[in-house]
Design a protein around this motif. Structure first.
Motif, PDB file in Angstrom:
ATOM      1  N   PRO A 160       5.043   6.289   1.533  1.00  0.00           N
ATOM      2  CA  PRO A 160       6.098   5.462   0.610  1.00  0.00           C
ATOM      3  C   PRO A 160       6.697   6.616  -0.539  1.00  0.00           C
ATOM      4  N   MET A 161       5.340   7.110  -1.771  1.00  0.00           N
ATOM      5  CA  MET A 161       5.565   7.686  -3.002  1.00  0.00           C
ATOM      6  C   MET A 161       5.728   9.469  -2.456  1.00  0.00           C
ATOM      7  N   ALA A 162       5.614  10.061  -0.816  1.00  0.00           N
ATOM      8  CA  ALA A 162       5.601  11.014  -0.333  1.00  0.00           C
ATOM      9  C   ALA A 162       7.206  11.276  -0.047  1.00  0.00           C
ATOM     10  N   TYR A 163       7.776  10.373   0.442  1.00  0.00           N
ATOM     11  CA  TYR A 163       8.857  10.625   1.027  1.00  0.00           C
ATOM     12  C   TYR A 163      10.172  10.415  -0.103  1.00  0.00           C
ATOM     13  N   GLU A 164      10.041   8.933  -1.046  1.00  0.00           N
ATOM     14  CA  GLU A 164      10.757   9.038  -1.577  1.00  0.00           C
ATOM     15  C   GLU A 164      10.665  10.233  -2.949  1.00  0.00           C
ATOM     16  N   LYS A 165       9.893  10.742  -2.539  1.00  0.00           N
ATOM     17  CA  LYS A 165       9.565  12.960  -3.884  1.00  0.00           C
ATOM     18  C   LYS A 165      10.234  13.172  -3.064  1.00  0.00           C
ATOM     19  N   ASN A 218       0.804  -1.051  -0.218  1.00  0.00           N
ATOM     20  CA  ASN A 218      -0.411   0.313   0.195  1.00  0.00           C
ATOM     21  C   ASN A 218       0.870   1.038  -0.312  1.00  0.00           C
ATOM     22  N   TYR A 219       1.251   1.990  -1.389  1.00  0.00           N
ATOM     23  CA  TYR A 219       1.665   2.998  -1.261  1.00  0.00           C
ATOM     24  C   TYR A 219       1.324   4.446  -0.965  1.00  0.00           C
ATOM     25  N   LYS A 220       0.066   4.403  -0.595  1.00  0.00           N
ATOM     26  CA  LYS A 220      -0.565   5.934  -0.070  1.00  0.00           C
ATOM     27  C   LYS A 220      -0.517   5.676   1.591  1.00  0.00           C
ATOM     28  N   ARG A 221      -0.364   3.982   2.182  1.00  0.00           N
ATOM     29  CA  ARG A 221      -0.411   4.674   3.707  1.00  0.00           C
ATOM     30  C   ARG A 221       0.765   5.188   4.293  1.00  0.00           C
ATOM     31  N   ILE A 222       0.585   6.023   5.362  1.00  0.00           N
ATOM     32  CA  ILE A 222       1.418   6.591   5.985  1.00  0.00           C
ATOM     33  C   ILE A 222       2.479   5.786   6.484  1.00  0.00           C
ATOM     34  N   HIS A 223       3.709   6.362   6.953  1.00  0.00           N
ATOM     35  CA  HIS A 223       4.517   5.346   7.834  1.00  0.00           C
ATOM     36  C   HIS A 223       4.653   6.393   9.306  1.00  0.00           C
ATOM     37  N   SER A 224       5.200   6.019  10.646  1.00  0.00           N
ATOM     38  CA  SER A 224       5.793   6.727  10.965  1.00  0.00           C
ATOM     39  C   SER A 224       7.687   6.817  10.900  1.00  0.00           C
ATOM     40  N   THR A 225       8.061   6.003  10.110  1.00  0.00           N
ATOM     41  CA  THR A 225       9.264   5.523   9.975  1.00  0.00           C
ATOM     42  C   THR A 225       9.385   6.717   9.503  1.00  0.00           C
ATOM     43  N   ASN A 226       8.900   7.161   8.295  1.00  0.00           N
ATOM     44  CA  ASN A 226       8.635   8.309   6.832  1.00  0.00           C
ATOM     45  C   ASN A 226       8.461   8.910   7.559  1.00  0.00           C
ATOM     46  N   GLY A 227       8.338   9.616   9.363  1.00  0.00           N
ATOM     47  CA  GLY A 227       8.066  11.129   8.528  1.00  0.00           C
ATOM     48  C   GLY A 227       6.734  11.561   8.831  1.00  0.00           C
TER      49      GLY A 227
END
Length: 60
Positions: A43-48, A30-39
């Protein structure tokens, strides 16, 4: 993935295997789900954000 998808499956061609694995990964991840380890970014927003930061750092 091995136990859930590949273990009981026999593929006729390498293409069928690649397509099946790709479809599984896309549906599982699920590339839209937010992750605490990515702030708390997806995942897509973090990579961008990472790539934008990387470009500005190397542009100097």
């Amino acid at each position: 993935m091995k136990r859930e998808l590949i273990f009981h499956e026999t593929y006729k061609t390498r293409h069928h295997a690649k397509k099946s694995i790709f479809d599984y990964i896309v549906s599982f991840y699920n590339y839209k789900r937010i992750h605490s380890t990515n702030g708390y970014l997806s995942p897509m927003a973090y990579e961008k954000k990472y790539h934008e930061h990387s470009k500005t750092r190397h542009a100097v």
